[in-house]
Design a protein around this motif. Structure first.
Motif, PDB file in Angstrom:
ATOM      1  N   SER A 171      44.315  41.236  35.727  1.00 54.61           N
ATOM      2  CA  SER A 171      45.739  41.353  35.459  1.00 54.61           C
ATOM      3  C   SER A 171      46.452  41.996  36.639  1.00 54.61           C
ATOM      4  CB  SER A 171      45.966  42.191  34.199  1.00 54.61           C
ATOM      5  OG  SER A 171      47.347  42.422  33.996  1.00 54.61           O
ATOM      6  N   LEU A 172      47.690  41.557  36.874  1.00 56.66           N
ATOM      7  CA  LEU A 172      48.558  42.169  37.875  1.00 56.66           C
ATOM      8  C   LEU A 172      49.560  43.118  37.232  1.00 56.66           C
ATOM      9  CD1 LEU A 172      49.385  39.003  40.053  1.00 56.66           C
ATOM     10  CD2 LEU A 172      47.766  40.820  40.605  1.00 56.66           C
ATOM     11  N   ALA A 173      49.464  43.328  35.922  1.00 61.75           N
ATOM     12  CA  ALA A 173      50.505  44.039  35.184  1.00 61.75           C
ATOM     13  C   ALA A 173      50.654  45.489  35.599  1.00 61.75           C
ATOM     14  CB  ALA A 173      50.219  43.957  33.682  1.00 61.75           C
ATOM     15  N   SER A 174      49.583  46.119  36.066  1.00 60.73           N
ATOM     16  CA  SER A 174      49.665  47.540  36.408  1.00 60.73           C
ATOM     17  C   SER A 174      49.939  47.773  37.889  1.00 60.73           C
ATOM     18  CB  SER A 174      48.361  48.243  36.016  1.00 60.73           C
ATOM     19  OG  SER A 174      47.263  47.679  36.709  1.00 60.73           O
ATOM     20  N   ALA A 175      50.365  46.742  38.593  1.00 58.71           N
ATOM     21  CA  ALA A 175      50.589  46.855  40.032  1.00 58.71           C
ATOM     22  C   ALA A 175      51.686  47.862  40.343  1.00 58.71           C
ATOM     23  CB  ALA A 175      50.963  45.492  40.608  1.00 58.71           C
ATOM     24  N   ASN A 176      51.490  48.621  41.407  1.00 60.81           N
ATOM     25  CA  ASN A 176      52.531  49.499  41.941  1.00 60.81           C
ATOM     26  C   ASN A 176      52.315  49.618  43.446  1.00 60.81           C
ATOM     27  OD1 ASN A 176      50.619  51.764  42.409  1.00 60.81           O
ATOM     28  ND2 ASN A 176      50.582  51.849  40.167  1.00 60.81           N
ATOM     29  N   MET A 177      53.283  50.201  44.126  1.00 62.39           N
ATOM     30  CA  MET A 177      53.199  50.262  45.582  1.00 62.39           C
ATOM     31  C   MET A 177      52.044  51.141  46.044  1.00 62.39           C
ATOM     32  SD  MET A 177      55.338  48.132  46.654  1.00 62.39           S
ATOM     33  CE  MET A 177      55.122  48.476  48.391  1.00 62.39           C
ATOM     34  N   CYS A 240      42.937  44.665  40.610  1.00 63.49           N
ATOM     35  CA  CYS A 240      43.422  43.976  39.410  1.00 63.49           C
ATOM     36  C   CYS A 240      42.354  43.387  38.516  1.00 63.49           C
ATOM     37  CB  CYS A 240      44.393  42.866  39.764  1.00 63.49           C
ATOM     38  SG  CYS A 240      44.481  42.199  41.317  1.00 63.49           S
ATOM     39  N   GLY A 241      41.105  43.764  38.703  1.00 66.64           N
ATOM     40  CA  GLY A 241      40.072  43.257  37.828  1.00 66.64           C
ATOM     41  C   GLY A 241      39.535  41.924  38.313  1.00 66.64           C
ATOM     42  N   PRO A 242      38.503  41.419  37.661  1.00 67.07           N
ATOM     43  CA  PRO A 242      37.880  40.167  38.093  1.00 67.07           C
ATOM     44  C   PRO A 242      38.735  38.947  37.742  1.00 67.07           C
ATOM     45  CG  PRO A 242      36.811  40.994  36.112  1.00 67.07           C
ATOM     46  CD  PRO A 242      37.807  42.038  36.515  1.00 67.07           C
ATOM     47  N   ILE A 243      39.167  38.229  38.746  1.00 68.96           N
ATOM     48  CA  ILE A 243      39.948  37.003  38.567  1.00 68.96           C
ATOM     49  C   ILE A 243      39.123  35.851  39.124  1.00 68.96           C
ATOM     50  CG2 ILE A 243      42.065  35.779  39.168  1.00 68.96           C
ATOM     51  CD1 ILE A 243      43.456  38.474  39.394  1.00 68.96           C
ATOM     52  N   VAL A 244      38.832  34.868  38.295  1.00 69.38           N
ATOM     53  CA  VAL A 244      37.884  33.821  38.666  1.00 69.38           C
ATOM     54  C   VAL A 244      38.590  32.525  39.036  1.00 69.38           C
ATOM     55  CG1 VAL A 244      36.054  34.789  37.236  1.00 69.38           C
ATOM     56  CG2 VAL A 244      37.615  33.109  36.255  1.00 69.38           C
ATOM     57  N   PHE A 245      37.829  31.680  39.765  1.00 71.63           N
ATOM     58  CA  PHE A 245      38.162  30.297  40.082  1.00 71.63           C
ATOM     59  C   PHE A 245      39.203  30.106  41.189  1.00 71.63           C
ATOM     60  CE2 PHE A 245      36.570  29.451  35.638  1.00 71.63           C
ATOM     61  CZ  PHE A 245      35.416  28.807  36.054  1.00 71.63           C
ATOM     62  N   ILE A 246      39.913  31.154  41.609  1.00 73.06           N
ATOM     63  CA  ILE A 246      40.836  30.990  42.737  1.00 73.06           C
ATOM     64  C   ILE A 246      40.065  30.552  43.974  1.00 73.06           C
ATOM     65  CG2 ILE A 246      42.441  32.167  44.299  1.00 73.06           C
ATOM     66  CD1 ILE A 246      43.641  31.819  41.600  1.00 73.06           C
ATOM     67  N   VAL A 283      53.224  31.721  34.804  1.00 67.81           N
ATOM     68  CA  VAL A 283      52.975  30.980  33.563  1.00 67.81           C
ATOM     69  C   VAL A 283      52.568  31.937  32.446  1.00 67.81           C
ATOM     70  CG1 VAL A 283      51.432  29.307  32.459  1.00 67.81           C
ATOM     71  CG2 VAL A 283      52.384  28.821  34.712  1.00 67.81           C
ATOM     72  N   GLY A 284      51.694  32.889  32.751  1.00 68.45           N
ATOM     73  CA  GLY A 284      51.252  33.839  31.738  1.00 68.45           C
ATOM     74  C   GLY A 284      52.367  34.714  31.215  1.00 68.45           C
ATOM     75  N   GLN A 294      47.342  37.562  30.482  1.00 72.69           N
ATOM     76  CA  GLN A 294      46.844  38.047  31.767  1.00 72.69           C
ATOM     77  C   GLN A 294      46.482  36.886  32.691  1.00 72.69           C
ATOM     78  OE1 GLN A 294      46.096  39.726  28.823  1.00 72.69           O
ATOM     79  NE2 GLN A 294      47.596  41.203  29.559  1.00 72.69           N
ATOM     80  N   VAL A 295      46.715  37.095  33.982  1.00 74.56           N
ATOM     81  CA  VAL A 295      46.532  36.025  34.956  1.00 74.56           C
ATOM     82  C   VAL A 295      45.071  35.572  35.016  1.00 74.56           C
ATOM     83  CG1 VAL A 295      46.186  37.619  36.899  1.00 74.56           C
ATOM     84  CG2 VAL A 295      47.060  35.317  37.321  1.00 74.56           C
ATOM     85  N   GLY A 296      44.121  36.491  34.774  1.00 76.61           N
ATOM     86  CA  GLY A 296      42.721  36.100  34.786  1.00 76.61           C
ATOM     87  C   GLY A 296      42.382  35.088  33.709  1.00 76.61           C
ATOM     88  N   ILE A 297      43.059  35.174  32.575  1.00 76.93           N
ATOM     89  CA  ILE A 297      42.848  34.197  31.499  1.00 76.93           C
ATOM     90  C   ILE A 297      43.428  32.845  31.897  1.00 76.93           C
ATOM     91  CG2 ILE A 297      43.413  33.632  29.102  1.00 76.93           C
ATOM     92  CD1 ILE A 297      43.461  36.633  28.529  1.00 76.93           C
TER      93      ILE A 297
END
Length: 319
Positions: A171-177, A240-246, A283-284, A294-297
């Motif tokens: 997920s990118l939801a907790s992103a900050n500078m 941001c956690g494990p994001i697959v297939f990119i 999209v998410g 979440q973007v990973g989903i």
């Protein structure tokens, strides 16, 4: 064209979110920030989220392209070969057992986990005699075991579960500078290393003997490539956690555009991978309003059919 697509999706990522904000207010928040609630959302939430998506997307796309070239395996990808799962398991272990609490600590744990699993999967897949399918199977087995371990640790540690329940699906939801600043040095070094080995990777694609005859230093190239993959995957997963297939999809798309020359594949992958990641994130945010998916989903839903298609291709040869 690729840079234009990247710019458009980056602007869309800032403009579109789970909460609808009129474009004039988004523009005001970008260039005439006066501290209103909308301006704060744009500055403190959407801009860091977009910047982190740009960095992580480039990292995962580059890592996938390097892994495919290094192993001459069209199915190589950080998520499929267990690299992201290793990084995630190491971070969860650090949080639950060692009290890690800062992004800097997460990154170091993630780098160690990514490196360890990279070596493990390579050995389980048969080392130099590894085939694409054997590596994919070894990676899938390692990923399943590591995610099982990660879930078990979180279920036994409620504090870790609350802290990481969104992070573990990507997920990118907790992103900050602050997060962007902490992972940027690791990603920058990994990017430079990856972009610098395009020529020797081209030579290695013709076989080790031919590569030596052309003057390529195989051991050095492999060490640099694995260092680049570890830095890119470890820092991206810590952020941001494990994001697959990119890293699976984009190199195949780029190869169809540029041909097999890694000197072109690598920079194009670095540009186009954030387009996919930020697009999936948009999209998410849109389809699950007022919450978000979440973007990973989203990337998993997109990448699963692509992976099946690649496995079923009759002429799937080693790269």
């Amino acid at each position: 064209m690729s840079l234009g697509a990247l710019l458009l999706v980056a602007l869309a990522s800032v403009a579109i979110g789970a909460k609808q904000i009129p474009m004039d207010q988004v523009w005001h928040g970008l260039f005439h920030n006066t501290g209103t609630a909308t301006d704060v959302v744009v500055e403190k939430v959407r801009i860091p989220r977009t910047l982190l998506g740009l960095l992580v997307g480039s990292a995962l796309g580059l890592a996938g392209a390097v892994m495919q070239a290094l192993t001459r395996n069209p199915l190589a990808e950080p998520g499929i070969l267990g690299v992201n799962a290793g990084a995630a398991a190491a971070v969860v272990s650090g949080i639950s057992f060692l009290g890690a609490s800062s992004m800097t600590a997460y990154v170091w744990f993630a780098l160690a986990g990514a490196a360890a699993v990279s070596v493990l999967v390579y050995l389980l897949g048969g080392s130099r005699s590894a085939t694409p399918v054997r590596l994919a199977l070894a990676g899938t087995a390692a990923t399943a075991a590591l995610y099982g371990y990660t879930n078990a640790v979180q279920l036994m540690d409620s504090a870790a579960l609350d802290k990481l329940r969104f992070w573990t699906v990507g997920s990118l939801a907790s992103a900050n500078m602050a997060t962007v600043g902490q992972v940027l040095p690791f990603l920058a070094v990994g990017l430079v290393l990856a972009l610098g080995i395009g020529r020797p990777l081209n030579a290695m694609a013709m076989g080790d003997d031919t590569a030596r005859a052309l003057g390529a230093h195989l051991t050095r190239t492999r060490v640099v490539a694995m260092a680049a993959v570890t830095l890119l995957c470890g820092a991206a997963t810590a952020a941001c956690g494990p994001i697959v297939f990119i890293g699976l999809m984009i190199p195949h798309l780029v190869r169809a555009i540029t041909g097999p020359d890694m000197r072109w594949i690598l920079p194009y992958a670095a540009v186009l991978s954030p387009v996919l990641l930020l697009g999936a994130d948009i999209v998410g945010r849109v389809i699950a309003r007022p919450s978000e998916l979440q973007v990973g989903i989203v990337t998993a839903l997109i990448g699963g059919p692509v992976f099946i298609h690649l496995v079923r291709r009759r002429r799937m040869a080693q790269l």
